[in-house]
Design an enzyme around this catalytic site. Sequence first.
Site, PDB file in Angstrom:
ATOM      1  N   HIS A  50      12.366   1.008 -18.461  1.00  0.00           N
ATOM      2  CA  HIS A  50      11.740   1.293 -17.162  1.00  0.00           C
ATOM      3  C   HIS A  50      12.626   2.178 -16.280  1.00  0.00           C
ATOM      4  O   HIS A  50      13.822   2.303 -16.508  1.00  0.00           O
ATOM      5  CB  HIS A  50      11.467  -0.011 -16.410  1.00  0.00           C
ATOM      6  CG  HIS A  50      10.223  -0.722 -16.878  1.00  0.00           C
ATOM      7  ND1 HIS A  50      10.212  -1.530 -17.985  1.00  0.00           N
ATOM      8  CD2 HIS A  50       8.952  -0.727 -16.385  1.00  0.00           C
ATOM      9  CE1 HIS A  50       8.983  -2.011 -18.160  1.00  0.00           C
ATOM     10  NE2 HIS A  50       8.203  -1.544 -17.201  1.00  0.00           N
ATOM     11  N   HIS A  51      12.007   2.687 -15.211  1.00  0.00           N
ATOM     12  CA  HIS A  51      12.708   3.425 -14.157  1.00  0.00           C
ATOM     13  C   HIS A  51      13.765   2.514 -13.518  1.00  0.00           C
ATOM     14  O   HIS A  51      13.597   1.285 -13.483  1.00  0.00           O
ATOM     15  CB  HIS A  51      11.700   3.918 -13.108  1.00  0.00           C
ATOM     16  CG  HIS A  51      10.947   2.797 -12.450  1.00  0.00           C
ATOM     17  ND1 HIS A  51      11.353   2.232 -11.263  1.00  0.00           N
ATOM     18  CD2 HIS A  51       9.834   2.103 -12.813  1.00  0.00           C
ATOM     19  CE1 HIS A  51      10.519   1.262 -10.920  1.00  0.00           C
ATOM     20  NE2 HIS A  51       9.589   1.165 -11.843  1.00  0.00           N
ATOM     21  N   GLY A  79       3.735   1.523  -1.643  1.00  0.00           N
ATOM     22  CA  GLY A  79       4.599   1.484  -2.827  1.00  0.00           C
ATOM     23  C   GLY A  79       4.136   2.452  -3.917  1.00  0.00           C
ATOM     24  O   GLY A  79       3.074   3.067  -3.809  1.00  0.00           O
ATOM     25  N   ALA A 108       0.802  -1.234   0.000  1.00  0.00           N
ATOM     26  CA  ALA A 108       0.000   0.000   0.000  1.00  0.00           C
ATOM     27  C   ALA A 108       0.830   1.277   0.000  1.00  0.00           C
ATOM     28  O   ALA A 108       0.337   2.333  -0.394  1.00  0.00           O
ATOM     29  CB  ALA A 108      -0.940  -0.006   1.206  1.00  0.00           C
ATOM     30  N   LYS A 158       5.132  -3.600   4.063  1.00  0.00           N
ATOM     31  CA  LYS A 158       6.146  -4.604   4.392  1.00  0.00           C
ATOM     32  C   LYS A 158       6.029  -5.235   5.780  1.00  0.00           C
ATOM     33  O   LYS A 158       5.884  -6.408   5.895  1.00  0.00           O
ATOM     34  CB  LYS A 158       7.529  -4.020   4.208  1.00  0.00           C
ATOM     35  CG  LYS A 158       8.591  -5.098   4.114  1.00  0.00           C
ATOM     36  CD  LYS A 158       9.867  -4.476   3.671  1.00  0.00           C
ATOM     37  CE  LYS A 158      10.948  -5.493   3.460  1.00  0.00           C
ATOM     38  NZ  LYS A 158      12.115  -4.863   2.852  1.00  0.00           N
ATOM     39  N   ALA A 217      -2.223 -10.138 -13.712  1.00  0.00           N
ATOM     40  CA  ALA A 217      -2.046  -9.410 -14.977  1.00  0.00           C
ATOM     41  C   ALA A 217      -0.695  -8.706 -14.972  1.00  0.00           C
ATOM     42  O   ALA A 217      -0.434  -7.895 -14.075  1.00  0.00           O
ATOM     43  CB  ALA A 217      -3.169  -8.405 -15.180  1.00  0.00           C
ATOM     44  N   PRO A 218       0.156  -8.980 -15.951  1.00  0.00           N
ATOM     45  CA  PRO A 218       1.459  -8.317 -15.968  1.00  0.00           C
ATOM     46  C   PRO A 218       1.348  -6.821 -16.231  1.00  0.00           C
ATOM     47  O   PRO A 218       2.287  -6.083 -15.932  1.00  0.00           O
ATOM     48  CB  PRO A 218       2.207  -9.018 -17.109  1.00  0.00           C
ATOM     49  CG  PRO A 218       1.154  -9.652 -17.946  1.00  0.00           C
ATOM     50  CD  PRO A 218      -0.009  -9.935 -17.039  1.00  0.00           C
ATOM     51  N   ASN A 219       0.220  -6.394 -16.778  1.00  0.00           N
ATOM     52  CA  ASN A 219       0.033  -4.955 -16.971  1.00  0.00           C
ATOM     53  C   ASN A 219      -1.462  -4.630 -16.920  1.00  0.00           C
ATOM     54  O   ASN A 219      -2.252  -5.250 -17.632  1.00  0.00           O
ATOM     55  CB  ASN A 219       0.632  -4.506 -18.308  1.00  0.00           C
ATOM     56  CG  ASN A 219       0.981  -3.037 -18.289  1.00  0.00           C
ATOM     57  OD1 ASN A 219       0.158  -2.217 -17.880  1.00  0.00           O
ATOM     58  ND2 ASN A 219       2.197  -2.702 -18.695  1.00  0.00           N
ATOM     59  N   LYS A 255      13.216  -0.469 -10.665  1.00  0.00           N
ATOM     60  CA  LYS A 255      12.449  -1.691 -10.927  1.00  0.00           C
ATOM     61  C   LYS A 255      13.247  -2.930 -10.498  1.00  0.00           C
ATOM     62  O   LYS A 255      14.442  -3.038 -10.781  1.00  0.00           O
ATOM     63  CB  LYS A 255      12.100  -1.775 -12.419  1.00  0.00           C
ATOM     64  CG  LYS A 255      11.283  -2.997 -12.777  1.00  0.00           C
ATOM     65  CD  LYS A 255      10.645  -2.883 -14.144  1.00  0.00           C
ATOM     66  CE  LYS A 255       9.909  -4.166 -14.529  1.00  0.00           C
ATOM     67  NZ  LYS A 255       8.915  -4.576 -13.530  1.00  0.00           N
TER      68      LYS A 255
END
Length: 245
Positions: A131-132, A11, A9, A35, A101-103, A135
Amino acid sequence: MIKVGVLGARGRVGVEVCRAVEAATDMELVAALDKDDSIEGLAGAEVVVDFTHPDVVMGNLEWAIGHGVHPVVGTTGFDEGRLETVRRWLAASPGTNCLIAPNFGIAAVLMMHFAQRAARYFESVEIVELHHPNKADAPSGTARRTAEIVAEARAEAGAARMPDATTTALDGARGADVEGVHVHAVRLSGLIAHQEVLLGGDGEILTIRHDTMSRSAFTPGVLLGVRRVREQPGLTVGLEPLLDL
Ligand SMILES: NC(=O)C1=CN([C@@H]2O[C@H](COP(=O)(O)OP(=O)(O)OC[C@H]3O[C@@H](n4cnc5c(N)ncnc54)[C@H](OP(=O)(O)O)[C@@H]3O)[C@@H](O)[C@H]2O)C=CC1
Ligand SMILES: O=C(O)C1=N[C@H](C(=O)O)C[C@H](O)C1
């Protein structure tokens, strides 16, 4: 009201998901865990949304499915072995469903779908995901899944092996080989999440590009998953069936 718990939550994506669930008039955010919170805090949730880390997601899923909570999972790192384990847990918990779902970006799902449709018409296909730099995994879940469905489409069409005369290369120079499709991963400050699928044929190239400009892009797909997961029996991989693709 659908009672929703969120894991991860605090993140980058989890914050957006909590905001969207709280704004939805048909949902109640009953748990927002990160965490060091006990997963027992999910008791009372009907659906749990997971945007955590590939190293912890399987433990979360085992708990949720074992307690009859339907997971909607955005966390990446799923291979066929992991999916099979999830199917086994679901079989032991009848009436519990799971969406992975991967995206969750609608445009990203369309990009994958268009790449799958186009793949059979081209000699060569390669994928570049960008990506940033924070990741955790490479290649991205989206790129891995795109490569898998592209490879599947090519196999179904009886496509020949892709031309590639490389005999000498530094390790990694040709990217990762995902079922015969090369996937290249860029990590760069300033980026969020982007992907290009390059399709090459005789004298022409088709490039299908997707750009995530804000992580709010993922929330309409997540909310759709939360609304529909309870009626999708067993394991659903990808948002495509929920979009009638
Ligand atoms: N399917 C999709 O559409 C998308 C998927 N993703 C994927 O989602 C995942 C998360 O991405 P992102 O939000 O950028 O990552 P972040 O690192 O920003 O967020 C993950 C959060 O989960 C926390 N966390 C770690 N372990 C646990 C645990 N056991 N229980 C609860 N929370 C935990 C982390 O805490 P701490 O930082 O202290 O470790 C962190 O706050 C990645 O796998 C990413 O690839 C991302 C975007 C879209
Ligand atoms: O970690 C990210 O940021 C993202 N992860 C997902 C992936 O690995 O495909 C989805 C999107 O690319 C953003």
